[in-house]
Write a protein that holds these residues in place. Structure first.
Motif, short mmCIF file in Angstrom:
data_model
loop_
_atom_site.label_atom_id
_atom_site.label_comp_id
_atom_site.label_asym_id
_atom_site.label_seq_id
_atom_site.Cartn_x
_atom_site.Cartn_y
_atom_site.Cartn_z
N ALA A 29 11.35 66.76 9.70
CA ALA A 29 10.80 67.21 10.97
C ALA A 29 10.18 66.07 11.78
CB ALA A 29 9.75 68.31 10.72
N GLY A 30 10.13 64.86 11.20
CA GLY A 30 9.70 63.73 12.02
C GLY A 30 8.46 62.99 11.56
N ALA A 31 7.97 63.30 10.36
CA ALA A 31 6.78 62.60 9.87
C ALA A 31 7.06 61.11 9.74
CB ALA A 31 6.37 63.15 8.51
N ASP A 32 6.05 60.28 10.15
CA ASP A 32 6.16 58.85 9.88
C ASP A 32 5.62 58.54 8.49
OD1 ASP A 32 7.12 57.99 12.49
OD2 ASP A 32 5.17 58.70 13.20
N PHE A 33 4.61 59.29 8.11
CA PHE A 33 4.03 59.21 6.78
C PHE A 33 3.96 60.62 6.22
CE2 PHE A 33 1.58 55.36 5.36
CZ PHE A 33 2.06 54.48 6.32
N ILE A 34 4.01 60.75 4.92
CA ILE A 34 3.55 62.00 4.31
C ILE A 34 2.32 61.68 3.48
CG2 ILE A 34 5.68 63.35 4.39
CD1 ILE A 34 6.35 62.40 1.59
N LYS A 35 1.41 62.63 3.47
CA LYS A 35 0.08 62.39 2.90
C LYS A 35 -0.28 63.55 2.00
CE LYS A 35 -4.72 61.98 4.59
NZ LYS A 35 -5.58 61.85 5.80
N THR A 36 -0.91 63.25 0.89
CA THR A 36 -1.14 64.31 -0.10
C THR A 36 -2.14 65.37 0.35
OG1 THR A 36 -2.90 63.02 -1.15
CG2 THR A 36 -0.68 62.81 -2.07
N SER A 37 -3.34 64.90 0.82
CA SER A 37 -4.47 65.83 0.82
C SER A 37 -5.42 65.59 1.96
CB SER A 37 -5.27 65.67 -0.48
OG SER A 37 -4.43 65.43 -1.56
N THR A 38 -6.22 66.59 2.20
CA THR A 38 -7.30 66.46 3.20
C THR A 38 -8.53 65.83 2.57
OG1 THR A 38 -8.17 68.64 2.63
CG2 THR A 38 -6.54 68.54 4.41
N GLY A 39 -8.62 65.93 1.26
CA GLY A 39 -9.85 65.50 0.60
C GLY A 39 -10.85 66.64 0.49
N HIS B 107 10.73 77.46 8.31
CA HIS B 107 11.08 77.09 9.68
C HIS B 107 9.84 76.89 10.52
CE1 HIS B 107 15.39 77.30 9.66
NE2 HIS B 107 15.35 78.45 9.00
N TYR B 108 8.88 77.78 10.31
CA TYR B 108 7.64 77.68 11.08
C TYR B 108 6.98 76.33 10.81
CZ TYR B 108 3.05 78.79 12.93
OH TYR B 108 1.89 78.76 13.65
N VAL B 109 6.89 76.02 9.51
CA VAL B 109 6.24 74.78 9.09
C VAL B 109 6.96 73.58 9.72
CG1 VAL B 109 5.66 73.31 7.12
CG2 VAL B 109 5.42 75.80 6.95
N SER B 110 8.26 73.63 9.66
CA SER B 110 9.07 72.53 10.16
C SER B 110 8.93 72.38 11.68
CB SER B 110 10.52 72.81 9.77
OG SER B 110 11.37 71.91 10.41
N ASP B 111 9.03 73.51 12.39
CA ASP B 111 8.94 73.46 13.86
C ASP B 111 7.58 72.94 14.30
OD1 ASP B 111 11.43 74.49 13.93
OD2 ASP B 111 10.84 76.55 14.45
N GLU B 112 6.56 73.36 13.59
CA GLU B 112 5.22 72.94 13.94
C GLU B 112 5.09 71.42 13.83
OE1 GLU B 112 1.23 75.29 13.08
OE2 GLU B 112 1.81 74.07 11.37
N ILE B 113 5.61 70.89 12.74
CA ILE B 113 5.55 69.43 12.55
C ILE B 113 6.31 68.73 13.67
CG2 ILE B 113 6.20 67.50 11.05
CD1 ILE B 113 5.90 69.52 8.67
N ALA B 114 7.48 69.27 14.00
CA ALA B 114 8.31 68.64 15.03
C ALA B 114 7.58 68.63 16.37
CB ALA B 114 9.65 69.36 15.14
N GLN B 115 6.89 69.72 16.68
CA GLN B 115 6.18 69.78 17.97
C GLN B 115 4.97 68.86 17.98
OE1 GLN B 115 5.91 73.37 20.21
NE2 GLN B 115 7.24 74.48 18.79
N VAL B 116 4.29 68.79 16.86
CA VAL B 116 3.16 67.87 16.78
C VAL B 116 3.65 66.44 16.95
CG1 VAL B 116 1.36 66.91 15.28
CG2 VAL B 116 1.69 69.40 15.41
#
Lengths: 287, 489, 295
Positions: free
Chosen positions: C189-199, C146-155
């Motif tokens: 949660a609202g991502a337009d893209f999902i991305k694998t990694s930071t590098g 839930h935390y992860v999801s809420d955070e994404i939604a707020q971002v």
């Protein structure tokens, strides 16, 4: 003083854990070599055989899913029961023509053979199983499973240890069996059924018919719900006949010719393997 | 959703350009003779039959047809080689010959792959990545057994049988030759092999390699022909063992023919495998497994997962994903590196598949076929699935040996086990679940010789293969694969 | 929250990748693929030593990949740290190229949500067209979905009109089951893209991870009708691998996704390898890196 009359034993069939008479109502006269005793043996029919296969099939899933330890104990128990009934077998074997010494030897060997296969019942799996080193990310293992319902033509003689020697490896492997007893010396086979009956062997695991080999061979070898047939004997025409009929449903025909059933050389785990199938399972190894 | 627009005139209709495997380095003899006693010789009657490329119906070669006399010649060459050389040879030396064959196949792997594809119609991707690598691996595996047989059968000594007559099918021509020849040689037997009539070429290339490997003449003999030739081989009195892979009908005929002769035999027959998808399976991988299960090698696979059972709760998802995946299968030129599904092996087989598809429709099944375009020349069949069918439909009961999948749904574990076993066959099965305990329960309950759990159609020389019930008897591969070629004393 | 609905078998996923990657892409289809890849690149510099000068060079390179070949597409965007957004924005004015900024305490994400939102607002105000956030992997692995999801939604809310790419940092999620679940959470949660990694974490984008994320996108599209974009990042430096990813996209999601609107490569040196391949394809001569400017 009045002489007490014996109570004579009625020899019946052994099907599905019960001792029915043949459904056909037929019999054949069996006379001992000295012509002192006449017995009416059941002349088992095609229908008796069919009923026996039905019993064997329905007993199969229960028997194969018993633990190996349990099957081992039941085979051991058969040995114990046979030991306890030596007297009865002595009488019958002697009546069938054996000397006292021969009868004693055959009973001893029969008990020992049962104990031998009882010991194998929870070990052959380890001898015949393997983990196969496949060249990919899989865990791959093979192990034996019973082939299913087996029909068996017991050797004519020696009739007790012959029967024991083919039945024991079949059921040790988790199969169920319908066996045709020696036509020449059938008495002790039915008495052996009584041993089975008191040995915790579930009904239908071993079914014993008496009757004419010439009449029943066709049905034993052609029945479509029988997975393997064990034939003991050396009559070429019979062997050919059995193997031809086996083709009907790709039955595994196993033929034992000219075996010295009293010799320990005829006992080994490969005889269990003869009515087993190897199953190989693959599973990925990953997270 | 708001989109970020990029300045680009790139259209999104990207398709793959043809990527045909080059064949200019391949030599196919126009005339292929019999390989007997280490030499290529014409048949007694100098009769030839044509082998064609099923992808374009063009003739590839004329192949010598062996009759009874030729069979006898081959058998007596094999007998002599057995008596005089092969059975007397130090087993370690025997092994070295087999290793040599394995190596030579590796060296000429691409050539074999291309000819296999041209003669049989299978995609080059499969012949190159699956068939031929498995062929050399098979020889390599059994080579090592040659001098270690005393460890394979505790308490017994393994003795060779003598001359083995081996008859193989057209679906994996060279691989089946390897499955037959490698264990026979390792155990000290000599061989007369008859490839299938429609796919003789790679086996004859193997004969070249056997020559190149300096195998003593007569140890391996390869003859061609149709069922008649096969029958002559089975009936030959000086054969000690028959190894056959093919249809259940012919297998039964062989059993009858050899009845009473004392010949040993192993049979690798038909199948109608259940592939069971539980609701807790890894669905995307299961879909891939279904695809591999039925469309591998155009469905010309005895262990194909031709009966799909999907648990009702995931049936819609699985079937819709399956259809999507079928759309991405590329059907066409078998020599194209991107082809997933090649040509049907022969006109006869194509007619048989079509007959079953018609039967499925007549019986009320609902058909789905991918929208791929089929080439005009050659023998082709689109990937096909049937829904609305049940165990009593003939397309569910009988082996079609083509890219046709019958889909049924189920509710409980017991139900699906019963249905899976409701067949005279018992070659293979598949079970898909993420739950270990269920995998063990179901794979144990399926009455079949090979169980693929969370995978399908995997093969390896070390892994025994063979059927229960009417799918045959005996095992090929692994330690078990030695057993059919020895007497234990 | 729903638990793991989608199970992934690692070996099966690897085998699917192997099969996809065995596609042979030749001739016209290869040229087309190379150009497409080029148009999908987020040219990236994410280093502590980045300076306005470095970023300006990168932006010039982005807009002038190889002037000898005028018909080449430009890359899709450049991707920088927050402080470099104004520099990049200015340098790319009138080029049509997008500016993407990492945010939310990239790469670890180990700060409070309020700081993260503050940072997102900052980059959006500075003109970032796209925001690449990181998820809280620690929270995910603790089971605090839930935390992860809420955070994404707020971002996402803080992004306003800017596009949100959600970095899962799959190298830290370890299992494909986790990758799949995190993908599902991010999309919902609202991502337009999902991305694998930071590098910044090894392994970065691996082919099975990308496959599983594409399959998640496909399932999400089938359920909702929404098209979510995908961005593998890190370790993709060779044209061959990039083309193989295009094959994966084509056969998993279909042609619709073969556009920079829905697929990006996060890469720093990929562009030059693509250029070398394109020149090789059109001249028939194998190329040397010396002929292609590094930035």
């Amino acid at each position: 003083m009045n002489k007490r009359e014996d109570v004579k034993k009625t020899y019946k069939l052994y099907i599905g854990g019960k001792f029915p008479r043949t459904e056909s109502g037929r019999y054949f006269k069996w006379t001992d070599p000295k012509n002192s005793t006449v017995v009416n043996m059941c002349r088992g029919s095609r229908k008796d055989f069919r009923n026996a296969v039905v019993s064997a099939r329905s007993a199969f899933s229960g028997w194969r899913s018993k633990t190996a330890y349990n099957r081992s104990q039941i085979l051991y128990r058969i040995g114990e029961m046979l030991e306890g009934r030596r007297g009865q077998f002595m009488d019958e074997l002697i009546l069938q023509g054996a000397s006292k010494k021969e009868a004693e030897n055959e009973i001893n060997q029969s008990i020992d053979r049962l104990i031998y296969y009882a010991g194998w019942a929870d070990k052959y799996q380890q001898v015949f199983s393997r983990v196969n080193p496949v060249a990919s990310s899989y865990f791959n293992f093979s192990y034996p499973e019973p082939t299913g319902v087996v029909s068996a033509i017991a050797p004519d003689e020696p009739s007790l240890i012959g029967l024991v020697s083919i039945v024991a490896p079949i059921i040790a492997g988790g199969n169920t069996v319908v066996v045709l007893a020696s036509e020449a010396k059938p008495l002790c086979s039915i008495t052996f059924a009584e041993v089975l009956h008191t040995s915790d062997v579930p009904g239908g695991v071993v079914n014993i018919l008496t009757g004419y080999r010439s009449e029943l061979l066709e049905h034993f070898s052609s029945h479509m719900d029988v997975n393997a047939i064990v034939y003991c004997g050396n009559v070429k025409e019979e062997i050919k006949f059995v193997q031809e009929n086996a083709a009907l449903n790709v039955k595994r025909p196993i033929v034992y010719t000219d075996e010295n059933w009293l010799d320990k050389k005829v006992q080994d785990p490969y005889r269990i393997l003869n009515t087993l199938e190897i199953k190989t399972t693959w599973h990925p190894v990953g997270i | 959703m708001e989109t970020t627009t990029i300045k680009s005139d790139l259209k999104t209709d990207w398709s793959y350009s043809p990527a045909p495997e080059s064949t200019d380095h391949i030599r196919i003899n126009q005339q292929v003779d019999l390989f007997i006693n280490g030499e290529f010789i014409p048949s007694e009657k100098e009769k030839y039959f044509e082998t064609i490329n099923p992808a374009n119906e063009k003739k590839l070669a004329d192949v010598a047809e062996a009759d009874k006399t030729d069979v006898s010649k081959a058998v007596s060459a094999a007998r002599k080689a057995y008596e005089n050389v092969w059975s007397k040879m130090d087993p370690a030396e025997r092994g070295k010959y087999i290793y040599r064959i394995a190596r030579l196949i590796q060296e000429r792997a691409r050539e074999f792959a291309i000819i296999e594809t041209m003669d049989g119609g299978k995609p080059i991707r499969e012949s190159r990545d699956i068939d031929i690598p498995l062929v050399s691996a098979h020889f390599f595996y059994y080579a090592g057994w040659a001098d270690k047989l005393e460890y394979a059968f505790p308490g017994k000594q393994a003795k060779p049988l003598g001359v083995a007559g081996q008859i193989i099918p057209w679906n994996f021509p060279l691989l089946m030759a390897a499955w037959k020849i490698a264990p026979a040689l390792a155990t000290g037997n000599t061989v007369v092999l008859k490839p299938a009539e429609t796919t003789p070429l790679t086996a004859m290339k193997l004969a070249e390699i056997i020559q190149e490997a300096d195998l003593p003449p007569g140890v391996v003999n390869i003859i061609n022909g149709n069922g008649k030739t096969g029958r002559a081989l089975v009936e030959h009195p000086d054969i000690d063992k028959i190894a056959f892979t093919g249809s259940t009908d012919v297998g039964k005929l062989i059993m009858k023919t050899v009845a009473g002769t004392g010949k040993k035999y192993t049979l690798e027959l038909g199948g109608k495998a259940a592939n069971i998808i539980f609701e807790d399976a890894a669905i995307d991988q299961a879909v891939e497994g279904i695809i591999n299960g039925i469309f591998f090698n155009q469905g010309h696979v005895c262990c194909a997962g031709s009966r799909l059972f999907v648990q009702e709760s995931v049936a819609d998802t699985v079937i819709s994903k399956l259809k999507d995946r079928m759309e991405t299968l590329i059907v066409g030129d078998p020599l194209d590196k991107n082809t997933d599904i090649g040509a049907i092996n022969s006109k006869m087989q194509l007619d048989k598949i079509k007959m079953y598809v018609d039967m499925g429709l007549n019986e009320g099944g609902t058909i789905y076929q991918s929208s791929c375009k089929l080439p005009e020349k050659g023998y082709w069949h689109a990937p096909t699935l049937f829904t609305d069918v049940s165990q009593s439909h003939r397309i569910v009961q009988e082996e079609i040996f083509g890219p046709v999948l019958a889909v049924q749904t189920f509710r409980t574990v017991d139900e699906v086990i019963t249905k899976a076993n409701n067949t005279p066959y018992g070659l293979s099965g598949g079970v898909w679940s993420d739950k270990g305990a269920k995998i063990f329960k179901v794979s144990k309950a399926i009455r079949a010789g090979v169980l693929w759990a969370n995978t399908f159609n995997k093969f390896d020389p070390a892994s025994p293969f063979g059927g229960y019930k009417e799918s045959g008897m005996g095992r090929e591969g692994g330690l078990e694969g030695l057993m059919p070629y020895v007497n234990l004393v | 929250m729903e638990t793991f609905l989608h199970r992934i078998d690692e070996v099966g996923a690897q085998e699917r990748v192997a099969r996809l990657f065995s596609r042979s892409i030749k001739k016209e289809s290869k040229i087309h693929a190379l150009k497409t890849v080029l148009s999908m690149i987020d040219l990236t510099t994410l280093e502590g030593k980045d300076s306005p000068g470095k970023v300006k060079q990168l932006c010039y390179k982005a807009a002038h990949l190889h002037d000898q070949f005028p018909d080449l597409p430009t890359v899709a965007a450049i991707c920088v740290y927050p402080t470099m957004v104004p520099v990049a924005k200015k340098a790319l004015r009138d080029t049509g190229l997008k500016v993407a900024s990492v945010a939310t305490a990239f790469p670890s994400g180990m700060t409070s949500l309020s700081y993260k939102l503050e940072e997102v607002k900052m980059v959006v105000d500075a003109g970032a067209d796209e925001v690449d956030m990181v998820i809280s992997r620690g929270k995910f692995l603790q089971g605090e979905y839930h935390y992860v999801s809420d955070e994404i939604a707020q971002v996402k809310e803080a992004c306003g009109k800017s596009h949100l790419k959600v970095i899962l940092e799959t190298g830290e999620l370890v299992t494909l089951d986790n990758v799949r679940f995190a993908s599902d959470i991010a999309m919902a949660a609202g991502a337009d893209f999902i991305k694998t990694s930071t590098g910044k974490v090894s392994p970065a984008a691996t082919p099975p991870v990308v496959l599983v994320m594409l399959e998640a996108i496909r399932d999400y599209y089938n359920q909702t009708g929404k098209k979510i974009g995908m961005k593998p990042a890190g370790g993709i430096s060779k044209a061959k691998l990039a083309v193989q990813y295009l094959v994966m996209v084509r056969e998993t999601l279909g042609q619709d996704w073969l556009t920079a609107d829905l697929f990006r490569f996060g890469a720093s040196s990929l562009a030059n390898d693509i250029l070398m391949q394109i020149v090789k394809q059109s001249t028939g001569v194998y190329q040397s890196a010396n002929y292609f400017s590094i930035d």
